[in-house]
Design a protein around this motif. Structure first.
Motif, PDB file in Angstrom:
ATOM      1  N   HIS A 264       0.820  -1.215   0.000  1.00  0.00           N
ATOM      2  CA  HIS A 264       0.000   0.000   0.000  1.00  0.00           C
ATOM      3  C   HIS A 264       0.853   1.263   0.000  1.00  0.00           C
ATOM      4  O   HIS A 264       0.593   2.203  -0.753  1.00  0.00           O
ATOM      5  CB  HIS A 264      -0.935  -0.004   1.213  1.00  0.00           C
ATOM      6  N   ARG A 265       1.849   1.313   0.852  1.00  0.00           N
ATOM      7  CA  ARG A 265       2.682   2.522   0.954  1.00  0.00           C
ATOM      8  C   ARG A 265       3.405   2.782  -0.360  1.00  0.00           C
ATOM      9  O   ARG A 265       3.542   3.923  -0.798  1.00  0.00           O
ATOM     10  CB  ARG A 265       3.693   2.376   2.104  1.00  0.00           C
TER      11      ARG A 265
ATOM     12  N   TYR B  54       3.675   4.953 -13.640  1.00  0.00           N
ATOM     13  CA  TYR B  54       3.713   3.615 -13.056  1.00  0.00           C
ATOM     14  C   TYR B  54       2.603   2.756 -13.653  1.00  0.00           C
ATOM     15  O   TYR B  54       1.456   3.186 -13.762  1.00  0.00           O
ATOM     16  CB  TYR B  54       3.533   3.709 -11.544  1.00  0.00           C
ATOM     17  N   ILE B  55       2.946   1.506 -14.043  1.00  0.00           N
ATOM     18  CA  ILE B  55       1.970   0.554 -14.564  1.00  0.00           C
ATOM     19  C   ILE B  55       2.059  -0.714 -13.729  1.00  0.00           C
ATOM     20  O   ILE B  55       3.098  -1.382 -13.691  1.00  0.00           O
ATOM     21  CB  ILE B  55       2.208   0.220 -16.061  1.00  0.00           C
ATOM     22  N   HIS B  56       0.983  -1.043 -13.055  1.00  0.00           N
ATOM     23  CA  HIS B  56       0.927  -2.193 -12.151  1.00  0.00           C
ATOM     24  C   HIS B  56       0.508  -3.435 -12.942  1.00  0.00           C
ATOM     25  O   HIS B  56      -0.513  -3.441 -13.617  1.00  0.00           O
ATOM     26  CB  HIS B  56      -0.091  -1.928 -11.046  1.00  0.00           C
ATOM     27  N   ILE B  57       1.303  -4.507 -12.843  1.00  0.00           N
ATOM     28  CA  ILE B  57       1.003  -5.750 -13.544  1.00  0.00           C
ATOM     29  C   ILE B  57       0.715  -6.833 -12.513  1.00  0.00           C
ATOM     30  O   ILE B  57       1.562  -7.159 -11.680  1.00  0.00           O
ATOM     31  CB  ILE B  57       2.173  -6.184 -14.455  1.00  0.00           C
ATOM     32  N   SER B  58      -0.493  -7.393 -12.562  1.00  0.00           N
ATOM     33  CA  SER B  58      -0.924  -8.404 -11.600  1.00  0.00           C
ATOM     34  C   SER B  58      -0.712  -9.810 -12.146  1.00  0.00           C
ATOM     35  O   SER B  58      -0.931 -10.054 -13.339  1.00  0.00           O
ATOM     36  CB  SER B  58      -2.413  -8.218 -11.263  1.00  0.00           C
TER      37      SER B  58
ATOM     38  N   TYR C 249      -9.438  -0.518  -4.911  1.00  0.00           N
ATOM     39  CA  TYR C 249      -8.830   0.324  -3.883  1.00  0.00           C
ATOM     40  C   TYR C 249      -7.778   1.311  -4.397  1.00  0.00           C
ATOM     41  O   TYR C 249      -7.414   2.242  -3.687  1.00  0.00           O
ATOM     42  CB  TYR C 249      -8.224  -0.556  -2.780  1.00  0.00           C
ATOM     43  N   PHE C 250      -7.298   1.094  -5.628  1.00  0.00           N
ATOM     44  CA  PHE C 250      -6.342   2.028  -6.231  1.00  0.00           C
ATOM     45  C   PHE C 250      -6.754   2.306  -7.682  1.00  0.00           C
ATOM     46  O   PHE C 250      -5.990   2.053  -8.621  1.00  0.00           O
ATOM     47  CB  PHE C 250      -4.921   1.445  -6.180  1.00  0.00           C
ATOM     48  N   PRO C 251      -7.977   2.805  -7.892  1.00  0.00           N
ATOM     49  CA  PRO C 251      -8.519   2.946  -9.247  1.00  0.00           C
ATOM     50  C   PRO C 251      -7.769   3.939 -10.128  1.00  0.00           C
ATOM     51  O   PRO C 251      -7.875   3.883 -11.345  1.00  0.00           O
ATOM     52  CB  PRO C 251      -9.956   3.408  -9.004  1.00  0.00           C
ATOM     53  N   HIS C 252      -6.989   4.821  -9.505  1.00  0.00           N
ATOM     54  CA  HIS C 252      -6.253   5.839 -10.274  1.00  0.00           C
ATOM     55  C   HIS C 252      -4.981   5.293 -10.894  1.00  0.00           C
ATOM     56  O   HIS C 252      -4.366   5.957 -11.744  1.00  0.00           O
ATOM     57  CB  HIS C 252      -5.907   7.017  -9.357  1.00  0.00           C
ATOM     58  N   ILE C 253      -4.554   4.103 -10.502  1.00  0.00           N
ATOM     59  CA  ILE C 253      -3.277   3.559 -10.968  1.00  0.00           C
ATOM     60  C   ILE C 253      -3.468   2.793 -12.269  1.00  0.00           C
ATOM     61  O   ILE C 253      -4.388   1.988 -12.411  1.00  0.00           O
ATOM     62  CB  ILE C 253      -2.643   2.666  -9.885  1.00  0.00           C
TER      63      ILE C 253
ATOM     64  N   LYS D  79     -14.612   3.024   2.656  1.00  0.00           N
ATOM     65  CA  LYS D  79     -13.721   2.235   1.800  1.00  0.00           C
ATOM     66  C   LYS D  79     -12.259   2.506   2.145  1.00  0.00           C
ATOM     67  O   LYS D  79     -11.428   1.593   2.150  1.00  0.00           O
ATOM     68  CB  LYS D  79     -13.977   2.549   0.329  1.00  0.00           C
ATOM     69  N   GLU D  80     -11.936   3.767   2.438  1.00  0.00           N
ATOM     70  CA  GLU D  80     -10.564   4.117   2.778  1.00  0.00           C
ATOM     71  C   GLU D  80     -10.126   3.422   4.067  1.00  0.00           C
ATOM     72  O   GLU D  80      -8.986   2.966   4.183  1.00  0.00           O
ATOM     73  CB  GLU D  80     -10.424   5.636   2.937  1.00  0.00           C
ATOM     74  N   GLU D  81     -11.032   3.316   5.026  1.00  0.00           N
ATOM     75  CA  GLU D  81     -10.705   2.634   6.285  1.00  0.00           C
ATOM     76  C   GLU D  81     -10.541   1.128   6.063  1.00  0.00           C
ATOM     77  O   GLU D  81      -9.678   0.496   6.675  1.00  0.00           O
ATOM     78  CB  GLU D  81     -11.786   2.917   7.316  1.00  0.00           C
TER      79      GLU D  81
END
Length: 414
Positions: free
Chosen positions: A105-106, A115-119, A131-135, A233-235
């Protein structure tokens, strides 16, 4: 205008397994005509000089595993204002994340602009979307495998036309490559905040073990909402990021259980990893403890085994490199299921797939196949053909190369 980026920055010098993946991708990138600079994170000073000479604005991409090179606070981030070296040169950062996103998360909150996140699991991507829709995301790129040639090391053995050791010559019955964490070492995280929290955490664990097809995030979210109906949702996101020890607990439990049911059934299992001398079981004499070894040594062990056991690290819609390493090196794959694995593999045709909620039945299922040598060899050959066609690191490099050359920034699926 499409950008054809040819230069790639990669990393070694930290996690040995991911370093091994890096060099498999690098081999293919070079074959495809890319220039590749491999930054050694254990020799930062020397590498920085070479990196400065190598990078070229608009013609360079970064490819890494688990945030290597983009870890908050490292040499590539300015200490004062937090901006990234990669952003200064407009370099896209393709990060293949081999763990669940809640471990990072951090890191995600401080990621570079491009940045491009690959799952490696489709549920991991769903988590990112939630939880990280902007990424920016490449929603799914499964891990892959490597075939290793051991014929020079064991010239007296017979090998198939596919290049792997024949079944009759394999000295190891069953192998498992990976560490084991005794559960008592994880209990301190469950009990540290008192009885009320322990009851809460144990409830999540019990639910997961009773319904092992479910994800931790879904079960934990349900339990959080039961306790705090108006939670935001943030919590929830913050809470999930603080519960990674629950993931480690259920993973360790299932990994230990898979080996335990085999050895207590009477099978000899060679384990290569730490912690196995503390596995609770009735027949510890059936555990052949090889201790921890390198990625290449693990491959050599699989290449000498009749059967290779895989236990997913709670990936419910993805794969592990052990799956493809097994198939590519001519051992029988015995693995727990995932949605993705059931799409690309078929139980009894190219592997044995078992369900975690009926794991005690797995040894008997294996025994029946081992008694039919002709069918066993057909299953192994079919598994090899499945993996060599689509699940090598060369295949994954081809996919990544296309993204890099077209400057694709997420929302593309394999």
């Amino acid at each position: 205008m499409v950008s054809e980026m040819k230069k790639i920055v990669m990393f070694d010098g930290e996690i040995e397994t991911q370093q091994y993946f890096t060099y498999r991708l690098r081999e293919r990138f070079l074959e495809l005509g890319h220039e590749v600079f491999t930054f050694n994170l254990s020799k930062t000073g020397e590498s920085l000089t070479g990196l400065m000479r190598f990078v070229e604005r608009g013609n360079t991409a970064l490819v890494c595993f688990n945030f290597h090179g983009i870890t908050p606070g490292d040499v590539f981030q300015d200490e004062e204002d937090g901006h990234w070296f990669w952003d200064d040169l407009d370099i896209p950062c393709y990060n293949i994340v081999v763990d669940h996103p809640f471990y990072y998360h951090r890191f995600l909150e401080m990621a570079p602009k491009r940045y491009i996140h690959i799952s490696i699991d489709r549920y991991h991507d769903a988590y990112m979307k939630e939880y990280f829709p902007h990424i920016l995301r490449v929603p799914f790129l499964p891990l892959a495998g490597t075939q290793i040639d051991i014929s020079d090391e064991f010239p007296e053995k017979a090998y198939t036309p596919n290049g792997y050791m024949e079944l009759k010559d394999r000295p190891i019955d069953i192998v498992f490559t990976g560490n084991y964490s005794p559960l008592y070492k994880l209990d301190k995280y469950i009990t540290r905040l008192g009885e009320e929290y322990e009851i809460f955490y144990r409830g999540i664990i019990d639910e997961l073990l009773a319904h092992p097809d479910r994800t931790l995030e879904d079960v934990a979210k349900e339990h959080i909402l039961q306790e705090i109906p108006d939670v935001t949702k943030e919590e929830i996101r913050e809470t999930l990021g603080n519960q990674v020890f629950l993931d480690l607990y259920v993973r360790s439990y299932i990994r230990g259980k898979a080996v335990q049911v085999l050895v207590d059934y009477g099978f000899k299992v060679a384990v290569f990893g730490d912690g196995w001398d503390e596995l609770p079981c009735e027949h510890p004499e059936n555990i052949i403890n090889g201790k921890g070894v390198s990625s290449e040594a693990c491959l050599k062990m699989i290449a000498q085994a009749k059967v290779s056991l895989n236990v997913m690290p709670w990936f419910k819609d993805g794969a592990h490199d052990r799956v493809f390493n097994t198939l590519l090196n001519g051992a029988l794959l015995v693995s727990d299921e995932s949605i993705y694995l059931k799409e690309i593999l078929k139980d009894g045709e190219n592997c044995i797939l078992y369900s975690l909620d009926t794991i005690d039945e797995m040894p008997r299922k294996l025994e029946m196949l081992l008694k039919d040598e002709k069918r066993l060899q057909q299953v192994i050959e079919s598994g090899y053909n499945t993996a060599v066609a689509k699940h090598t690191w060369h295949e994954r490099a081809d996919f990544l190369s296309e993204l890099i050359e077209k400057d694709v920034l997420g929302e593309i699926d394999l």
